[in-house]
Design a protein around this motif. Structure first.
Motif, PDB file in Angstrom:
ATOM      1  N   PRO A   9       0.841  -1.203   0.000  1.00 37.51           N
ATOM      2  CA  PRO A   9       0.000   0.000   0.000  1.00 37.51           C
ATOM      3  C   PRO A   9       0.875   1.252   0.000  1.00 37.51           C
ATOM      4  CG  PRO A   9      -0.762  -1.581   1.646  1.00 37.51           C
ATOM      5  CD  PRO A   9       0.567  -2.071   1.161  1.00 37.51           C
ATOM      6  N   PRO A  10       0.593   2.223  -0.854  1.00 39.92           N
ATOM      7  CA  PRO A  10       1.499   3.369  -1.003  1.00 39.92           C
ATOM      8  C   PRO A  10       1.618   4.243   0.233  1.00 39.92           C
ATOM      9  CG  PRO A  10      -0.538   3.713  -2.237  1.00 39.92           C
ATOM     10  CD  PRO A  10      -0.547   2.281  -1.781  1.00 39.92           C
ATOM     11  N   ASP A  11       0.610   4.228   1.110  1.00 38.49           N
ATOM     12  CA  ASP A  11       0.647   5.098   2.278  1.00 38.49           C
ATOM     13  C   ASP A  11       1.150   4.390   3.534  1.00 38.49           C
ATOM     14  OD1 ASP A  11      -1.507   3.445   2.406  1.00 38.49           O
ATOM     15  OD2 ASP A  11      -2.932   4.944   3.135  1.00 38.49           O
ATOM     16  N   ARG A  12       1.624   3.164   3.439  1.00 33.87           N
ATOM     17  CA  ARG A  12       2.078   2.420   4.612  1.00 33.87           C
ATOM     18  C   ARG A  12       3.551   2.719   4.890  1.00 33.87           C
ATOM     19  NH1 ARG A  12       0.389  -2.433   7.080  1.00 33.87           N
ATOM     20  NH2 ARG A  12      -1.076  -2.795   5.365  1.00 33.87           N
ATOM     21  N   ASP A  13       3.883   2.965   6.148  1.00 32.98           N
ATOM     22  CA  ASP A  13       5.268   3.155   6.544  1.00 32.98           C
ATOM     23  C   ASP A  13       5.989   1.821   6.649  1.00 32.98           C
ATOM     24  OD1 ASP A  13       4.834   5.873   6.782  1.00 32.98           O
ATOM     25  OD2 ASP A  13       4.719   5.877   8.972  1.00 32.98           O
ATOM     26  N   CYS A  14       7.302   1.857   6.459  1.00 27.38           N
ATOM     27  CA  CYS A  14       8.177   0.758   6.831  1.00 27.38           C
ATOM     28  C   CYS A  14       9.195   1.316   7.827  1.00 27.38           C
ATOM     29  CB  CYS A  14       8.874   0.166   5.605  1.00 27.38           C
ATOM     30  SG  CYS A  14      10.039   1.296   4.793  1.00 27.38           S
ATOM     31  N   LEU A  15      10.172   0.523   8.207  1.00 32.33           N
ATOM     32  CA  LEU A  15      11.261   1.025   9.044  1.00 32.33           C
ATOM     33  C   LEU A  15      12.568   0.726   8.338  1.00 32.33           C
ATOM     34  CD1 LEU A  15      12.501   2.297  11.490  1.00 32.33           C
ATOM     35  CD2 LEU A  15      12.221   0.139  12.728  1.00 32.33           C
ATOM     36  N   ALA A  16      13.234   1.781   7.886  1.00 30.75           N
ATOM     37  CA  ALA A  16      14.533   1.676   7.232  1.00 30.75           C
ATOM     38  C   ALA A  16      15.570   2.348   8.126  1.00 30.75           C
ATOM     39  CB  ALA A  16      14.494   2.353   5.860  1.00 30.75           C
ATOM     40  N   VAL A  17      16.683   1.663   8.384  1.00 30.82           N
ATOM     41  CA  VAL A  17      17.675   2.152   9.348  1.00 30.82           C
ATOM     42  C   VAL A  17      19.077   1.898   8.816  1.00 30.82           C
ATOM     43  CG1 VAL A  17      18.568   1.972  11.706  1.00 30.82           C
ATOM     44  CG2 VAL A  17      16.135   1.626  11.286  1.00 30.82           C
ATOM     45  N   VAL A  18      19.965   2.880   8.979  1.00 37.93           N
ATOM     46  CA  VAL A  18      21.395   2.688   8.758  1.00 37.93           C
ATOM     47  C   VAL A  18      22.066   2.535  10.119  1.00 37.93           C
ATOM     48  CG1 VAL A  18      23.532   3.727   7.916  1.00 37.93           C
ATOM     49  CG2 VAL A  18      21.434   3.924   6.570  1.00 37.93           C
ATOM     50  N   VAL A  19      22.729   1.397  10.308  1.00 39.30           N
ATOM     51  CA  VAL A  19      23.404   1.086  11.572  1.00 39.30           C
ATOM     52  C   VAL A  19      24.905   1.233  11.367  1.00 39.30           C
ATOM     53  CG1 VAL A  19      23.816  -0.704  13.298  1.00 39.30           C
ATOM     54  CG2 VAL A  19      21.556  -0.494  12.229  1.00 39.30           C
ATOM     55  N   PRO A  20      25.555   2.195  12.064  1.00 37.05           N
ATOM     56  CA  PRO A  20      26.981   2.444  11.851  1.00 37.05           C
ATOM     57  C   PRO A  20      27.854   1.851  12.967  1.00 37.05           C
ATOM     58  CG  PRO A  20      25.975   4.370  12.880  1.00 37.05           C
ATOM     59  CD  PRO A  20      24.930   3.281  12.864  1.00 37.05           C
ATOM     60  N   TRP A  21      28.554   0.749  12.685  1.00 34.08           N
ATOM     61  CA  TRP A  21      29.554   0.290  13.646  1.00 34.08           C
ATOM     62  C   TRP A  21      30.801   1.183  13.538  1.00 34.08           C
ATOM     63  CZ3 TRP A  21      27.244  -3.826  10.651  1.00 34.08           C
ATOM     64  CH2 TRP A  21      26.347  -4.605  11.379  1.00 34.08           C
ATOM     65  N   THR A  22      31.339   1.317  12.320  1.00 31.91           N
ATOM     66  CA  THR A  22      32.458   2.214  12.042  1.00 31.91           C
ATOM     67  C   THR A  22      32.222   2.814  10.667  1.00 31.91           C
ATOM     68  OG1 THR A  22      33.863   0.623  10.858  1.00 31.91           O
ATOM     69  CG2 THR A  22      33.973   0.599  13.288  1.00 31.91           C
ATOM     70  N   ASP A  23      33.180   3.615  10.183  1.00 32.35           N
ATOM     71  CA  ASP A  23      33.013   4.161   8.831  1.00 32.35           C
ATOM     72  C   ASP A  23      33.293   3.106   7.755  1.00 32.35           C
ATOM     73  OD1 ASP A  23      35.761   3.969   9.110  1.00 32.35           O
ATOM     74  OD2 ASP A  23      36.185   5.954   8.286  1.00 32.35           O
ATOM     75  N   ARG A  24      33.752   1.922   8.164  1.00 33.03           N
ATOM     76  CA  ARG A  24      34.019   0.836   7.208  1.00 33.03           C
ATOM     77  C   ARG A  24      33.101  -0.376   7.401  1.00 33.03           C
ATOM     78  NH1 ARG A  24      36.808   2.639   2.807  1.00 33.03           N
ATOM     79  NH2 ARG A  24      38.192   4.297   3.520  1.00 33.03           N
ATOM     80  N   THR A  25      32.419  -0.448   8.517  1.00 36.32           N
ATOM     81  CA  THR A  25      31.449  -1.519   8.749  1.00 36.32           C
ATOM     82  C   THR A  25      30.124  -0.886   9.150  1.00 36.32           C
ATOM     83  OG1 THR A  25      32.225  -1.795  11.032  1.00 36.32           O
ATOM     84  CG2 THR A  25      33.137  -3.278   9.364  1.00 36.32           C
ATOM     85  N   ASP A  74      -2.063   0.998  12.285  1.00 36.37           N
ATOM     86  CA  ASP A  74      -2.832   1.373  11.095  1.00 36.37           C
ATOM     87  C   ASP A  74      -1.933   1.954  10.012  1.00 36.37           C
ATOM     88  OD1 ASP A  74      -5.224   0.523  12.293  1.00 36.37           O
ATOM     89  OD2 ASP A  74      -5.465   2.451  13.299  1.00 36.37           O
ATOM     90  N   GLY A  75      -0.771   1.328   9.833  1.00 35.47           N
ATOM     91  CA  GLY A  75       0.150   1.703   8.762  1.00 35.47           C
ATOM     92  C   GLY A  75       1.090   2.845   9.075  1.00 35.47           C
ATOM     93  N   VAL A  76       0.991   3.432  10.279  1.00 37.16           N
ATOM     94  CA  VAL A  76       1.846   4.554  10.665  1.00 37.16           C
ATOM     95  C   VAL A  76       2.904   4.062  11.651  1.00 37.16           C
ATOM     96  CG1 VAL A  76       1.948   6.827  11.751  1.00 37.16           C
ATOM     97  CG2 VAL A  76       0.003   6.213  10.293  1.00 37.16           C
ATOM     98  N   LEU A  77       4.174   4.341  11.358  1.00 38.30           N
ATOM     99  CA  LEU A  77       5.272   3.897  12.204  1.00 38.30           C
ATOM    100  C   LEU A  77       5.432   4.810  13.410  1.00 38.30           C
ATOM    101  CD1 LEU A  77       7.818   2.130  12.695  1.00 38.30           C
ATOM    102  CD2 LEU A  77       9.080   3.856  11.362  1.00 38.30           C
ATOM    103  N   HIS A  78       5.542   4.192  14.579  1.00 36.99           N
ATOM    104  CA  HIS A  78       5.901   4.884  15.812  1.00 36.99           C
ATOM    105  C   HIS A  78       7.278   4.362  16.205  1.00 36.99           C
ATOM    106  CE1 HIS A  78       1.756   6.480  16.489  1.00 36.99           C
ATOM    107  NE2 HIS A  78       1.485   5.456  15.694  1.00 36.99           N
ATOM    108  N   LYS A  79       8.307   5.164  15.922  1.00 39.77           N
ATOM    109  CA  LYS A  79       9.696   4.741  16.113  1.00 39.77           C
ATOM    110  C   LYS A  79      10.036   4.701  17.593  1.00 39.77           C
ATOM    111  CE  LYS A  79      14.013   4.028  14.597  1.00 39.77           C
ATOM    112  NZ  LYS A  79      14.685   3.835  15.886  1.00 39.77           N
TER     113      LYS A  79
END
Length: 326
Positions: A144-160, A243-248
């Motif tokens: 559904p176009p109005d549904r949120d997902c959860l996308a995250v960048v996890v930084p251990w270091t600048d190389r991992t 209801d499709g809205v992400l609560h982080k």
């Protein structure tokens, strides 16, 4: 951690982490085309994991490349009979696998031994096809176009670092065939979860992941929780979909469970969440190829609990404890 609202590249020109990409988003905004190739060879991990839940079955597939190996799996589980059917393949060196550079940018294919997988996005839908001896499925998942997902960048270091997209409770429909018997994946009663990953990982890692979805108290509720692997990074992959809205949830959660007695309930608490997961099946898997080894306990069952003033019960899903040496 900041919310990302504009497209951004995960990596800089030299292959290191782009500081502007560190954050979380409600949409898959991060370009991961810099993962792979000569930069960070041996540490690059790319995968697509899909799980489809119908009233009668759980259908999962994994297509992955970890540079020096391709690791794939198909799992078909009869919920009533507690009967699994599994096919796995580890291919050294990596071959017979195709993965898109970024989320939604193309198909994923795997073929190895008696296993074949195709993940084919088109517009707002994705067709999932998988085959192992005695079992196969063909399911279309719609986003559904109005549904949120959860996308995250996890930084251990600048190389991992890792970019993960967890997309919970997507409508699904299709069919599975097991030992020649057709089983429907009925529209309106079936749903899917995507775990999309692109990144560069340390050699040893342990993680928890829990997900669930259902209708409770007149609301569509999705649970997305993680732990262990994000500790100390400033990032979390925790949130509740209402209801499709992400609560982080920005804090690390407290996980308590006993794998020696996996039938005991798990507890996941923190950031306004107080959740209990009650397992009814433990999917165990292990691989030891020397340099590459893994151990997984993925328990299936039901989530209940509360998030703030909202109570929920009867959400089907899973919670897992995974250790990798890769």
């Amino acid at each position: 951690m900041a919310e990302l609202t504009q497209p951004v590249s995960l990596t800089l020109a030299d292959g290191s982490l782009n500081p502007d990409a560190v954050g979380w988003a409600r949409r898959p905004l991060v370009d991961t085309s810099g993962i792979g190739g000569r930069h960070g060879w041996g540490r690059n991990k790319r995968w697509e994991y899909w799980s489809v839940v119908s009233p009668t079955h759980v259908l999962t597939l994994t297509v992955s490349s970890i540079d020096y190996a391709a690791v794939h799996s198909v799992w078909v589980f009869d919920r009533a009979m507690r009967r699994p059917r599994a096919g796995e393949a580890t291919v050294l060196p990596s071959r017979g696998v195709r993965l898109a550079p970024s989320h939604g940018a193309g198909p994923a294919y795997a073929r190895a031994h008696d296993l074949a997988i195709a993940v084919e996005p088109e517009g707002t839908s994705t067709r999932l096809r998988a085959r192992i001896p005695g079992a196969e499925f063909d399911v279309v998942v719609t986003r559904p176009p109005d549904r949120d997902c959860l996308a995250v960048v996890v930084p251990w270091t600048d190389r991992t670092f890792q970019y993960t997209v967890k997309d919970i409770g997507l409508p699904a429909a299709g069919s599975a065939r097991i030992d020649g018997v057709r089983h429907e994946v009925p529209a309106g009663e079936s749903w899917a979860v995507l775990d999309h990953g692109r990144g560069r990982w340390p050699y040893r890692v342990r993680w928890n992941w829990g997900a669930g979805w259902g209708i409770s108290g007149g609301h569509e509720i999705g649970v997305q929780v993680g732990g262990s692997w994000t500790v100390g990074t400033g990032a979390t992959e925790n949130g509740i979909l209402i209801d499709g809205v992400l609560h982080k949830i920005d804090v690390e959660l407290d996980w308590s469970y006993d794998l020696a007695d996996w039938r005991r309930p798990w507890r996941v608490v923190g950031g306004g969440l107080d959740a209990t997961f009650t397992p009814d099946y433990d999917r165990k898997a292990s691989t030891n190829l020397g340099v590459v080894a893994s151990r997984t306990d993925q328990c299936f069952g039901h989530w209940s609990g509360a998030f703030g003033d909202l109570s929920f019960d009867g959400l089907y899903g899973w919670a897992e404890d995974v250790t990798n040496r890769w």
